[in-house]
Design a protein around this motif. Structure first.
Motif, mmCIF file in Angstrom:
data_model
loop_
_atom_site.group_PDB
_atom_site.id
_atom_site.type_symbol
_atom_site.label_atom_id
_atom_site.label_comp_id
_atom_site.label_asym_id
_atom_site.label_seq_id
_atom_site.Cartn_x
_atom_site.Cartn_y
_atom_site.Cartn_z
ATOM 1 N N MET A 22 0.669 -1.068 -0.196
ATOM 2 C CA MET A 22 0.097 -0.084 -0.082
ATOM 3 C C MET A 22 0.881 1.321 0.077
ATOM 4 O O MET A 22 0.745 2.216 -0.899
ATOM 5 N N HIS A 48 5.104 0.277 -9.367
ATOM 6 C CA HIS A 48 3.634 0.535 -9.214
ATOM 7 C C HIS A 48 3.129 -0.725 -9.713
ATOM 8 O O HIS A 48 2.203 -1.494 -9.168
ATOM 9 N N PHE A 49 3.670 -1.241 -10.950
ATOM 10 C CA PHE A 49 2.823 -2.489 -11.467
ATOM 11 C C PHE A 49 3.335 -3.694 -10.812
ATOM 12 O O PHE A 49 2.297 -4.733 -10.432
ATOM 13 N N ALA A 52 1.249 -3.839 -7.529
ATOM 14 C CA ALA A 52 -0.010 -4.034 -7.800
ATOM 15 C C ALA A 52 -0.216 -5.791 -7.832
ATOM 16 O O ALA A 52 -1.091 -6.316 -7.211
ATOM 17 N N PHE A 130 -6.105 -1.938 -13.964
ATOM 18 C CA PHE A 130 -5.661 -2.657 -15.023
ATOM 19 C C PHE A 130 -6.355 -2.368 -16.328
ATOM 20 O O PHE A 130 -5.820 -2.455 -17.319
ATOM 21 N N PHE A 163 -8.176 5.056 0.231
ATOM 22 C CA PHE A 163 -7.313 4.077 0.837
ATOM 23 C C PHE A 163 -6.700 5.115 1.953
ATOM 24 O O PHE A 163 -6.477 4.362 3.158
HETATM 25 C C1 HEM Z 1 -4.107 -3.665 -8.847
HETATM 26 C C2 HEM Z 1 -3.977 -2.604 -8.368
HETATM 27 C C3 HEM Z 1 -3.279 -1.331 -9.465
HETATM 28 C C4 HEM Z 1 -2.997 -1.336 -10.536
HETATM 29 C C5 HEM Z 1 -2.993 -2.529 -11.659
HETATM 30 C C6 HEM Z 1 -2.701 -0.237 -10.770
HETATM 31 C C7 HEM Z 1 -2.379 0.528 -12.083
HETATM 32 C C8 HEM Z 1 -2.011 1.737 -12.618
HETATM 33 C C9 HEM Z 1 -1.632 2.519 -13.562
HETATM 34 C C10 HEM Z 1 -1.817 1.500 -15.027
HETATM 35 C C11 HEM Z 1 -1.728 3.506 -13.683
HETATM 36 C C12 HEM Z 1 -1.425 4.379 -14.811
HETATM 37 C C13 HEM Z 1 0.125 4.692 -14.854
HETATM 38 C C14 HEM Z 1 0.343 5.914 -16.220
HETATM 39 O O1 HEM Z 1 -0.347 6.593 -16.592
HETATM 40 O O2 HEM Z 1 1.575 5.653 -16.712
HETATM 41 C C15 HEM Z 1 -1.749 3.962 -12.202
HETATM 42 C C16 HEM Z 1 -1.873 5.137 -11.934
HETATM 43 C C17 HEM Z 1 -2.020 5.507 -10.539
HETATM 44 N N1 HEM Z 1 -2.143 4.715 -9.562
HETATM 45 FE FE1 HEM Z 1 -2.423 2.863 -9.675
HETATM 46 N N2 HEM Z 1 -2.690 0.448 -9.895
HETATM 47 C C18 HEM Z 1 -3.120 -0.144 -8.728
HETATM 48 C C19 HEM Z 1 -3.516 0.161 -7.364
HETATM 49 C C20 HEM Z 1 -3.283 1.323 -6.918
HETATM 50 C C21 HEM Z 1 -3.460 1.597 -5.665
HETATM 51 C C22 HEM Z 1 -3.735 0.599 -4.296
HETATM 52 C C23 HEM Z 1 -3.241 3.035 -5.299
HETATM 53 C C24 HEM Z 1 -3.309 3.880 -4.066
HETATM 54 C C25 HEM Z 1 -3.992 3.355 -3.106
HETATM 55 C C26 HEM Z 1 -2.879 3.405 -6.680
HETATM 56 C C27 HEM Z 1 -2.622 4.862 -7.049
HETATM 57 C C28 HEM Z 1 -2.495 5.365 -8.393
HETATM 58 C C29 HEM Z 1 -2.431 6.804 -8.734
HETATM 59 C C30 HEM Z 1 -2.305 8.172 -7.540
HETATM 60 C C31 HEM Z 1 -2.144 6.926 -9.920
HETATM 61 C C32 HEM Z 1 -1.917 7.942 -10.772
HETATM 62 C C33 HEM Z 1 -3.320 8.450 -11.320
HETATM 63 C C34 HEM Z 1 -3.069 9.677 -12.240
HETATM 64 O O3 HEM Z 1 -2.149 9.803 -13.045
HETATM 65 O O4 HEM Z 1 -3.880 10.603 -12.031
HETATM 66 N N3 HEM Z 1 -3.052 2.477 -7.604
HETATM 67 N N4 HEM Z 1 -2.167 2.765 -11.660
#
Ligand code: HEM
Length: 193
Positions: A22, A48-49, A52, A130, A163
């Motif tokens: 987290m 990040h990925f 995840a 995803f 979260f």
């Molecule tokens: C299975 C879980 C998750 C997957 C597969 C995932 C996947 C992604 C992907 C693909 C992006 C976009 C990356 C890009 O634009 O280059 C992203 C952005 C982000 N993720 Fe996740 N994520 C997951 C869980 C989480 C969790 C648990 C948090 C926070 C509690 C989180 C917070 C964020 C934030 C803040 C962004 C940036 C969004 C934006 O650009 O406005 N993610 N995530």
């Protein structure tokens, strides 16, 4: 004083993994949204990925352990008639308006938080995540549902704050209501029988 069997080793390990995932997901996600230092985008997207996937596997194991093995604890989260009677007294207790009702290991609001709210948030964040990763193909419907990639990103970003709010409440209540469980959960320190 907490007892070792309150949180057996597998649960404590999964709690640590969840906590670290987290933290890493929040820091890397925050960075992806608004890079606060130059040059780390590639590494933090990769982190990040990767986190995840670990986070999802850990959640699947936790649910599996709730139903299987000698430490299974799904009953602690199951609703009983008593829970329904205790909801109002429990809310009053949290508002400093009454005594703590007599409950099982988890009170009815904890049961809602752990077995319902967290799972809904988890599914929401994983699905939107995803869909951001694979916006065409299997997740195209999700992108469409949220009104396009821009809004999908925004919802995933809002999900992070859900979260963060959950974590702040969880830490506050653990420290104020179950301080003896904290050294047990993190370091296995508890009363021995
Ligand atoms: C299975 C879980 C998750 C997957 C597969 C995932 C996947 C992604 C992907 C693909 C992006 C976009 C990356 C890009 O634009 O280059 C992203 C952005 C982000 N993720 Fe996740 N994520 C997951 C869980 C989480 C969790 C648990 C948090 C926070 C509690 C989180 C917070 C964020 C934030 C803040 C962004 C940036 C969004 C934006 O650009 O406005 N993610 N995530």
């Amino acid at each position: 004083m907490a007892r070792l069997e309150d949180h057996p080793l597998p649960q404590r390990v999964m709690h640590w993994i969840n906590l670290l995932c987290m933290l890493g997901l929040i820091i890397s996600g925050w960075y992806i949204h608004s890079p606060f230092a130059p040059g780390w985008m590639g590494a933090l997207r990769w982190l990040h990925f990767s986190l995840a996937y670990i986070w999802i596997l850990n959640a699947i194991f936790r649910i599996y352990f709730a139903f299987a093995g000698s430490d299974k604890d799904w009953r602690e989260f199951a609703y009983t008639g008593e829970d329904f009677k205790n909801i109002i007294p429990q809310i009053k207790y949290y508002l400093f308006l009454g005594p703590h009702p007599h409950t099982g290991k988890y009170n009815p609001l904890q049961k809602v938080a752990y077995s319902w709210l967290l799972i809904v948030l988890f599914i929401f964040q994983a699905t939107t995540g995803f869909a951001l990763l694979w916006p065409t193909g299997a997740f195209a419907g999700v992108v469409h549902f949220f009104g396009g990639l821009y809004y999908l990103r925004l919802w995933h970003y809002f999900g992070m704050f859900a979260f963060i709010i959950f974590i702040i409440g969880h830490v506050y209540l653990s420290v104020t209501e179950a301080w003896d469980q904290v050294p047990l959960m993190f370091f296995g320190i508890a009363k021995k029988d």
